[in-house]
Design a protein around this motif. Structure first.
Motif, short mmCIF file in Angstrom:
data_model
loop_
_atom_site.label_atom_id
_atom_site.label_comp_id
_atom_site.label_asym_id
_atom_site.label_seq_id
_atom_site.Cartn_x
_atom_site.Cartn_y
_atom_site.Cartn_z
N SER A 50 37.11 -12.31 148.94
CA SER A 50 37.66 -13.64 149.21
C SER A 50 38.80 -13.98 148.26
N HIS A 51 38.62 -14.93 147.29
CA HIS A 51 39.76 -15.33 146.47
C HIS A 51 39.34 -16.08 145.20
N ILE A 52 40.31 -16.17 144.29
CA ILE A 52 40.26 -17.08 143.15
C ILE A 52 41.61 -17.79 143.12
N SER A 53 41.60 -19.10 143.01
CA SER A 53 42.86 -19.83 142.91
C SER A 53 42.80 -20.80 141.74
N ILE A 54 44.01 -21.19 141.27
CA ILE A 54 44.11 -22.14 140.17
C ILE A 54 45.31 -23.05 140.42
N HIS A 55 45.15 -24.30 140.04
CA HIS A 55 46.23 -25.29 140.07
C HIS A 55 46.14 -26.02 138.74
N THR A 56 47.27 -26.08 138.00
CA THR A 56 47.23 -26.67 136.67
C THR A 56 48.14 -27.88 136.53
N TRP A 57 47.72 -28.77 135.68
CA TRP A 57 48.48 -29.95 135.29
C TRP A 57 48.52 -29.96 133.76
N PRO A 58 49.44 -29.20 133.15
CA PRO A 58 49.47 -29.12 131.68
C PRO A 58 49.71 -30.47 131.01
N GLU A 59 50.40 -31.37 131.70
CA GLU A 59 50.69 -32.67 131.10
C GLU A 59 49.44 -33.49 130.83
N ILE A 60 48.34 -33.17 131.52
CA ILE A 60 47.08 -33.86 131.26
C ILE A 60 45.96 -32.90 130.85
N GLY A 61 46.32 -31.61 130.65
CA GLY A 61 45.33 -30.63 130.19
C GLY A 61 44.25 -30.33 131.22
N PHE A 62 44.60 -30.35 132.50
CA PHE A 62 43.61 -30.17 133.56
C PHE A 62 43.95 -28.97 134.44
N ALA A 63 42.91 -28.26 134.85
CA ALA A 63 43.06 -27.17 135.82
C ALA A 63 41.92 -27.25 136.84
N ALA A 64 42.28 -27.03 138.08
CA ALA A 64 41.30 -26.94 139.17
C ALA A 64 41.24 -25.47 139.58
N VAL A 65 40.05 -24.90 139.50
CA VAL A 65 39.86 -23.48 139.82
C VAL A 65 38.87 -23.37 140.97
N ASP A 66 39.19 -22.48 141.88
CA ASP A 66 38.39 -22.26 143.08
C ASP A 66 38.01 -20.78 143.10
#
Length: 127
Positions: free
Chosen positions: A66-82
């Motif tokens: 399947s998969h691994i994905s990431i979306h980051t927002w460095p300005e708020i120190g946040f990452a969403a990982v799937d």
């Protein structure tokens, strides 16, 4: 003999707060590829995009499982990982690898067993 329940896949959703390296495309790609390998998954391809100007990174590691994905927002120190894996792959090991590398101060984890509705075929007679 009773049938053992079987979930075709396990989906982990990680919200990483206070994480590091969220603006480093090459490092994030290495982290996600290493996480896939640690989980026993087979990497097919990957693609990552940096949005510049502190806008973060989005990336995908495509797996045979399947998969691994990431979306980051460095300005708020946040990452969403799937992390979605099926078969013998072990998504919990991928999660541990990602968490160890990105060092969040707090993690919120959601676990979803995908495809378990096939066990209740009365509600889905087409299955």
């Amino acid at each position: 003999m009773a049938q053992t329940p079987f979930a075709p896949g396990l989906h982990l959703l990680l919200d990483l707060y206070g994480a590091t390296h969220l603006d480093a495309v090459a490092e994030l790609e290495c982290v996600l590829r290493r996480a896939a390998e640690r989980a026993g998954a087979t990497v097919i391809a990957s693609h990552f995009k940096h949005f510049g100007g502190g806008g973060g990174v989005t990336g995908l590691v495509l797996l045979a499982e399947s998969h691994i994905s990431i979306h980051t927002w460095p300005e708020i120190g946040f990452a969403a990982v799937d992390i979605f894996m099926c078969g013998a792959a072990r998504p919990d090991l991928a999660w541990q690898e990602i968490e160890a590398a990105l060092k969040p101060t707090r993690t919120h984890l959601s676990r979803i067993e995908r495809g378990t509705d096939h066990l209740n075929q009365a509600s889905h007679p087409a299955l």
